[in-house]
Design an enzyme around this catalytic site. Structure first.
Site, mmCIF file in Angstrom:
data_model
loop_
_atom_site.group_PDB
_atom_site.id
_atom_site.type_symbol
_atom_site.label_atom_id
_atom_site.label_comp_id
_atom_site.label_asym_id
_atom_site.label_seq_id
_atom_site.Cartn_x
_atom_site.Cartn_y
_atom_site.Cartn_z
ATOM 1 C CD GLU A 313 -0.629 5.096 -89.613
ATOM 2 O OE1 GLU A 313 -1.578 4.975 -90.390
ATOM 3 O OE2 GLU A 313 -0.346 6.169 -89.039
ATOM 4 C CG ASP A 387 -0.040 11.700 -90.891
ATOM 5 O OD1 ASP A 387 -0.350 11.793 -92.079
ATOM 6 O OD2 ASP A 387 -0.703 11.053 -90.060
ATOM 7 C CD GLU A 415 -5.740 12.519 -90.895
ATOM 8 O OE1 GLU A 415 -5.341 12.243 -92.040
ATOM 9 O OE2 GLU A 415 -5.467 11.837 -89.895
HETATM 10 O O1 GCW Z 1 -2.694 10.581 -91.671
HETATM 11 C C1 GCW Z 1 -2.778 9.272 -91.261
HETATM 12 C C2 GCW Z 1 -4.236 9.044 -91.074
HETATM 13 C C3 GCW Z 1 -4.659 7.621 -91.328
HETATM 14 C C4 GCW Z 1 -4.098 7.202 -92.682
HETATM 15 C C5 GCW Z 1 -2.579 7.263 -92.630
HETATM 16 C C6 GCW Z 1 -1.941 6.933 -93.966
HETATM 17 C C7 GCW Z 1 -5.066 5.770 -94.317
HETATM 18 O O2 GCW Z 1 -4.605 9.476 -89.794
HETATM 19 O O3 GCW Z 1 -6.052 7.593 -91.299
HETATM 20 O O4 GCW Z 1 -4.520 5.925 -93.057
HETATM 21 O O5 GCW Z 1 -2.186 8.568 -92.308
HETATM 22 O O6 GCW Z 1 -1.642 7.857 -94.698
HETATM 23 O O7 GCW Z 1 -1.728 5.770 -94.245
#
Ligand code: GCW
Length: 726
Positions: A313, A387, A415
């Site tokens: 990312e 995720d 989240e």
């Molecule tokens: O779940 C996603 C989140 C990001 C997060 C990423 C990760 C810290 O939306 O905010 O970044 O995973 O785990 O690296």
């Protein structure tokens, strides 16, 4: 004496305490700050006396920092739960007292231990046992003693009698860590409980009482490490002044047996203005890291090490220099090794150039590297392959690497499960994942056995949880969020504990003693996870939330900078059917799992229905086990979830007057939000999927109040974690 009967001193004192308690306990509301460490007075006089008679003295020998903490905690716990002041400088005698110490360092402890017990007591282990009128709290080291003390206080907090007390425990994994996604500007990524509790501005001089209470809370459930900075890392934390600030936190944590860790931004050597490359094979880069690490250990001799998100990312990483994840991790590991530190290298990677199913990418990237990591590297893997979705099957990397230790990363912050407002007990999810059989080394290759290292004999083991705490008074925002923090710690200590056992403990410790409350709280925590999955992502659906802030439904999300950030990529709904085919006819993500696992999921008629659309793309009229069509089952499951929240609200309302008003109202207001949002999720998703399938919602079910366009038009500029804009 005007009562017409004689009272001895102890009974009189008890009566005063009970009267005090009944008069005052319901007057003052509980603001939640004390977490599960309420240490309320034990109300039952018989039980209180039974506890007290074993606590005439504390005999302790030796006295490192952690042992001192343990004794202090013990004394203050006895003071508030029993109303007694216990001297800690006593010699052991047989008249009822507590003998506390480390095996091999305290002769009074050693005389009470059998040879086998002494041999068994290793690092962090404790033995808590009644020996006649004496209580023994023996640790394999000082941390073990501290854990034993907290366990004793927890038993008392739950009003569990001490008859034949005999508990011996050692943690199943070594690294039991909270991961804070806390930025240096004190915002918290995916945080729903205020700002970061780390006040970098006032550190290192000002030590907020919260740091101590944070460390206490963690130690009380066995957490022994804290990564205080976000994985989306900032190199600034390696500047001298930040290291000094970090050292001040470490000094607080150390007294509670907690080590501090930082996230390492891979490009730090460039960003701190010194080098032009961060290539892990470049000697100057390696030297920079070795020096930086030495500088950290100078101030923090027990520094734990680094957690790293690299080439993920947008984060920098070794691949920018044509190097592998192993090259990157090993460079940091080499810098840390002389000081005893570890590298936790995250496997949350997926590439936007790669057309491959995102669920497969981490496995493809890491499995070829098996065997090439240093022995102080552990690969940190999220519980599922996408995720932190409400429900995911286990990540295929668990069990796939036989020579590389793998640690679990759970998300405690919600989240994707209702953020700050929904009551959802996460221990069920953790339990489901930990008990999953991966079949990677045949039947019985459970995730617990991979995480505790026993399946492949890994030496380094760990579990991490992405923290849900912040500056709000009660730490977690939603009071029930405390249960998730608690559950995480308990499971990291003993991954075989059942969610139900944990919920019951938390309920007893978190509310004023009352059986009805205990039943309702346990039920709410237990059932809420199932309901949440049902009203958000039933039958294996996933990643259909709104974009960016991830708040609320967004199954229609189709235009993003990358396909695998959209919802349509994951549900693949069209007029004929719905679901992601991950069998051999589709992406074949199933091939990454053990044969026994594949067998359970590959046939849509046998696949457990909670994962049906995760692994299969099926026609809307596919017959479910119940005989219903897939469409009807989807509608009814969404409805069951929303109805479940109504039932949770009803149950909570039966507690009015049984819990303090502040907590009662706090939980009820959140449940009202949750009810509204569960209906919103249900109606938005069914409106959308109905518009794609062309099918109607069965008429015995409540119909959506609005049309699809309405749900699509909603916007939430105040959702946590984004900059409000029109
Ligand atoms: O779940 C996603 C989140 C990001 C997060 C990423 C990760 C810290 O939306 O905010 O970044 O995973 O785990 O690296």
């Amino acid at each position: 004496m005007g009562f017409g009967f004689k009272m001895n001193g102890l009974i009189k004192w008890n009566l005063v305490l009970v009267l005090f308690f009944t008069v005052f306990s319901h007057v003052y509301a509980d603001d939640g700050y004390r977490l599960w460490l309420k240490h309320n007075l034990v109300e039952d006089p018989v039980l209180r006396e039974d506890y007290s008679k074993r606590m005439g003295y504390i005999a302790v020998e030796g006295g490192g920092e952690i042992l001192k903490t343990a004794v202090k905690e013990l004394q203050s716990g006895l003071q508030s739960m029993l109303g007694i002041t216990v001297d800690s400088n006593m010699q052991p005698s047989f008249t009822g007292g507590i003998v506390v110490g480390v095996a091999g360092q305290s002769s009074s402890v050693d005389t009470l231990l059998t040879k086998d017990e002494r041999a068994w007591l290793g690092e962090e282990a404790f033995l808590l046992s009644s020996r006649g009128t004496m209580l023994l709290i023996a640790g394999g080291d000082e941390r073990g003693v501290l854990y034993g003390v907290f366990r004793l206080l927890s038993l008392m907090g739950q009003n569990i009698p001490f008859d034949n007390l005999n508990i011996s425990e050692a943690p199943a994994v070594q690294l039991r860590l909270l991961n804070h996604w806390d930025n240096l500007d004190r915002t918290v990524e995916r945080g729903y409980a205020g700002f970061s509790i780390w006040n970098w501005h006032e550190l290192p001089e000002y030590i907020d009482r919260r740091y101590v209470d944070y460390a206490r809370a963690n130690a009380s459930i066995g957490i022994n490490g804290s990564v205080v900075t976000n994985v989306n890392a900032n190199a600034l934390v390696f500047r001298k002044d930040y290291i000094q600030k970090t050292a001040a936190l470490a000094d607080v944590f150390r007294k509670y047996g907690i080590r501090i860790y930082l996230t390492a931004r891979f490009s730090a050597p460039i960003e701190l203005g010194i080098l032009e490359t961060a290539d892990p094979l470049d000697p100057a880069v390696r030297e920079w890291w070795s020096n930086k690490v030495a500088e950290i250990y100078d101030l923090i001799p027990d520094f734990g090490g680094f957690l790293v998100k690299a080439n993920s990312e947008g984060q920098p990483g070794p691949q920018q220099y044509g190097r592998t994840h192993a090259d990157g991790a090993n460079m940091l590991a080499d810098a840390l090794r002389p000081h005893g530190g570890v590298v936790m290298w995250r496997a949350f990677v997926y590439s936007d150039e790669e057309p491959e199913d995102r669920a497969k990418q981490a496995y493809n990237e890491f499995v070829p590297l098996d065997g090439s990591f240093r022995d102080n590297v552990i690969v940190q893997v999220k519980n599922g392959p996408i995720d932190f979705q409400p429900r995911e099957p286990v990540h295929p990397l668990f069990g796939a690497m036989t020579q590389t230790p793998i640690m679990m990363e759970f998300q405690i912050t919600k989240e994707y499960l209702g953020q700050g407002t929904h009551l959802v007990g996460l221990a069920n999810m953790y339990e489901e994942i930990l008990q999953t059989d991966t079949y990677t080394a045949g039947k019985g290759s459970t995730v617990v056995r991979i995480v505790d290292g026993s399946l492949y004999g890994n030496k380094l083991t760990g579990i991490a949880g992405v923290s849900n705490i912040g500056t709000v008074r009660n730490w977690t925002g939603n009071y029930f969020g405390q249960a998730d923090w608690y559950a995480f710690g308990r499971l990291a200590w003993d991954p075989n504990l059942s969610a139900d056992t944990i919920y019951r403990e938390w309920a007893r410790l978190s509310f004023h003693k009352n059986e009805k409350v205990e039943e309702v709280v346990t039920t709410l925590l237990r059932d809420s996870y199932k309901y949440c999955v049902e009203y958000m992502t039933p039958l294996g659906l996933h990643h259909i939330m709104a974009a960016g802030h991830h708040f609320g439904p967004g199954p229609w999300v189709s235009k993003m900078s990358r396909d695998d950030w959209t919802s349509v990529y994951y549900h693949k709904a069209d007029e004929k059917g719905i679901g992601f085919d991950r069998t051999a006819t589709g992406s074949n993500a199933l091939e990454q799992y053990g044969a026994g696992f594949r067998k359970v999921y590959e046939n849509p008629d046998e696949c457990p229905e909670e994962f049906l659309l995760w692994f299969h793309h099926l026609p809307w009229n596919h017959r479910m086990k119940s005989g219903m069509t897939l469409w009807e089952a989807l509608c009814r499951t969404y409805h069951a979830g929303a109805d479940g929240v109504r039932e949770m609200k009803r149950l909570w309302q039966t507690l009015e007057g049984n819990v303090d008003d502040e907590t009662y109202d706090h939980v009820l207001m959140h449940l009202l939000i949750q009810e509204k949002e569960a209906v919103w999720w249900r109606d938005a998703c069914l409106s959308y999927f109905g518009s794609i399938s062309g099918l109607d919602i069965p008429d015995d079910l409540e119909l959506p109040e609005y049309g699809l366009d309405y749900y699509k038009s909603l916007s939430y500029p105040y959702a946590p974690g984004i900059r409000p804009r029109w």
